[in-house]
Enzyme design. Sequence first.
Site, PDB file in Angstrom:
ATOM      1  N   GLU A   1      47.184  48.625  42.419  1.00  0.00           N
ATOM      2  CA  GLU A   1      48.599  48.271  42.540  1.00  0.00           C
ATOM      3  C   GLU A   1      49.368  49.492  42.049  1.00  0.00           C
ATOM      4  OE1 GLU A   1      52.231  45.583  40.899  1.00  0.00           O
ATOM      5  OE2 GLU A   1      50.800  46.543  39.603  1.00  0.00           O
TER       6      GLU A   1
ATOM      7  N   ASP B   1      46.097  46.510  37.905  1.00  0.00           N
ATOM      8  CA  ASP B   1      47.522  46.327  37.650  1.00  0.00           C
ATOM      9  C   ASP B   1      48.189  47.658  37.255  1.00  0.00           C
ATOM     10  OD1 ASP B   1      49.599  44.192  37.220  1.00  0.00           O
ATOM     11  OD2 ASP B   1      49.649  45.079  35.223  1.00  0.00           O
TER      12      ASP B   1
HETATM   13  C1  NOJ Z   1      52.332  43.905  38.017  1.00  0.00           C
HETATM   14  C2  NOJ Z   1      52.034  42.448  38.111  1.00  0.00           C
HETATM   15  O1  NOJ Z   1      51.852  42.104  39.460  1.00  0.00           O
HETATM   16  C3  NOJ Z   1      53.209  41.725  37.490  1.00  0.00           C
HETATM   17  O2  NOJ Z   1      53.143  40.351  37.692  1.00  0.00           O
HETATM   18  C4  NOJ Z   1      53.246  42.066  36.027  1.00  0.00           C
HETATM   19  O3  NOJ Z   1      54.407  41.488  35.451  1.00  0.00           O
HETATM   20  C5  NOJ Z   1      53.299  43.573  35.800  1.00  0.00           C
HETATM   21  N1  NOJ Z   1      52.375  44.287  36.632  1.00  0.00           N
HETATM   22  C6  NOJ Z   1      52.974  43.910  34.366  1.00  0.00           C
HETATM   23  O4  NOJ Z   1      51.625  43.665  34.110  1.00  0.00           O
END
Ligand code: NOJ
Length: 573
Positions: free
Chosen positions: A288, A229
Site C-alpha cells: 500500500e 500498510d
Molecule cells: C492505511 C490503512 O488502510 C488505514 O486504514 C490506516 O488508518 C492507515 N494505513 C494507518 O495504518
Amino acid sequence: MTRTQNPSVDGRPAPPRQPDDREAFPSGNATWWRQAAVYQVYPRSFADADGDGLGDLPGVTSRVGYLAELGIDAVWLSPFYPSQLADGGYDVADYRDVDPKLGTLDDFDDMVRALHAHDIRVIVDIVPNHTSDQHAWFRETLDSEPGSPARDRYIFRSGRGEAGAEPPTDWVSTFGGSAWEQVADGQWYLHNFAVEQPDLNWSNPEVRADFVRTLRFWSDRGVDGFRIDVAHMLTKDMTEPLLSRAELDALPLDGQHPLIDRDDVHEVYAEWRAVFNAYDPPRTAVAEAWVDAARVPLYARAESLGQAFNFELLEADFDAEQFRRIVSDNLALAELSGSSSTWVLSNHDVVRHATRYGLPHPPRADSGRPALKHGNEWLLSGGVTPALDRAGGLRRARAATLFLLGLPGSAYLYQGEELGLHEVADIADEHRQDPTFFRSPGIDKGRDGCRVPIPWSSTGTSFGFGEGGAHLPQPAWFASSAVDVEERLPHSTLTLYRRALNLRSELQTDEQLEWMDTGRNEVLRFARPNGWQVVTNFGTEPFELDRADVVLASDDAPLGIVPGETTVWLAPA
Ligand code: NOJ
C-alpha cells in the site's frame, strides 16, 4: 492439522518447524497472485460468531461457503491482532497474536484451514510504520530514559521553545493535528497517524529483526501473502535540524525525501523478499504505497514486495477517457516492474464506489480528487441529500466492476461491494469510531460509513451479522441488500459478481489487452489475446454491437446493444 504447536513425542518440546513440514497451499503455484481476485475482509464488520457485536475470526470461518461460492481466489484480512481499536486495528499491540475480542490463534488456524480447503488463499495485513501505544515496546519507553534503547525503537525528540514545551516540528499527522505527542518527562514522539500509533524507528536493527520474525510466524502458519500498510513511509531521515513542514513540502519526491517514499525502504523489502522466497510457494506481498505512479514499480519489482496497489481507478470518475488512460499507463508500469497490475474500486478507507458514482462529479480544480474523502459536502450534510443518485450510482458501479474484472491483473474487492452496498452516511456522531472524525475534528466524517457490518439476512438481529447487534449502526435499507435476498434474485449485484468471478478464470489466461476502435469516445472495448472481449459504455446513449453473443452484462442488455452505463463480456467467437 492445528498449527498452534508442533507435534511432540514423549513429552519433549518439538523442534522448530522445518521448511518441509509447512502446510504448502494444496494446489499452490508460485504465480497464483498475478491475476487473482482478492476479497478484502474487514474482520470486525464481516460476521460475528460470538454475539458481542464485533465480527471475529470464527465468523469468517462460518462464511467460507459464501466466499467459495462467490468465486474469489484469496481473502485479504485487515488487522485482527490485539488492538485497542484506536484506528480500527491498524494500531497493533502484538503482531504475533489474535485479538481476544476476535478469537484465538487456534481460530486463526481453523479459518486458514477452511479457506485453503476451498482453494482460497489467505493474505494478512502487516502494519510496520507504527505500533499501538499499547505495544510492549512502547509501554517500555514510558518507563525508560530519553536516549535509552527502548526509546530508540521509536522516534523521540526534545521539544522546542521554553522547557521544550513546543513540538519538535510543525508536522501534521495524516489524521489531523500535530504529528508529535508529549510524554510525561517532556520528550515528544512522532506519530504520522493517530496519537495511539507511534512511528517505529526503522534505523533500529531490533525493529527490523522483529518484523522478519513476524513474517515468518504467519508464513509458518500457512499464510500465503501479506498486504503492507503504508509501505512507503517506514524509513526516515531524521537528521537534525529537522525541516519544517513547508520545507518538506517543497522537496521533490525523488527517493531522497526525508519522510516519504525513500529509496532506502527497499533495503527492508529486499530482506523480506528473501524471507518470502524461502517458502514454497514463495509468500506474496502487495504494497500500500501512495506514491507517484512512476515510482510504483520500485515496490512491485520481484526483488522488492512483488506487487503494489494501483489506486488510480479508485480515484477516477466514471469516465471512459480517464479509465482508458489509467489502464494503459498501469499495464505499461506493470511491464516495467515485471509484476501484474492491481485494480481497486473500493476499500475500507474510501467512500464505497456505488456512492461515489452516484454523486455529482466533485469540483476537481482545488483538490484534483473525486469524492473519496469522507468529508465531502454530501457526507457533511449527514447523507440527507437529493444529490445522491442511488440507482445511477449502483448501475455505474456494476459497469465499472465488470470492466475491472475483465482487465489483466489482480482485482481487489472490498466486502459488501458484491451486494452493491452504498456508503452509510448518516451515522450519528456518538457512534463514530474513526480517528479522522475526532482529529479533524468532526469536519471529515471519517471512514465508518464503509465499515458498517455486512447484512447477511433481511430480518433478524443486526441483519444476520450476529446475535448481539452491530458495533456500527446498520441502516434499515440494508434489508433489501442482504445476502439472503440478493442470492435469490437473478439480477442482483451478488448474482452478477458470482457469475463474473466464476467466469473470470476463463478470461485470465494471458496478461495483455488490445484496445479496439468503437467510433465513440465514451465507449471502451478491449480484447484479450484469448478472444474474450469487454465493452463498456460510459455514456448514456445505447451502443450498437457487431455481435449478439453477450455472455454477461452488468445490467439488462437487449440483443446486440450495450445500453448506457453498462459493461458486457463477449466470449471468444
Ligand atoms: C492505511 C490503512 O488502510 C488505514 O486504514 C490506516 O488508518 C492507515 N494505513 C494507518 O495504518
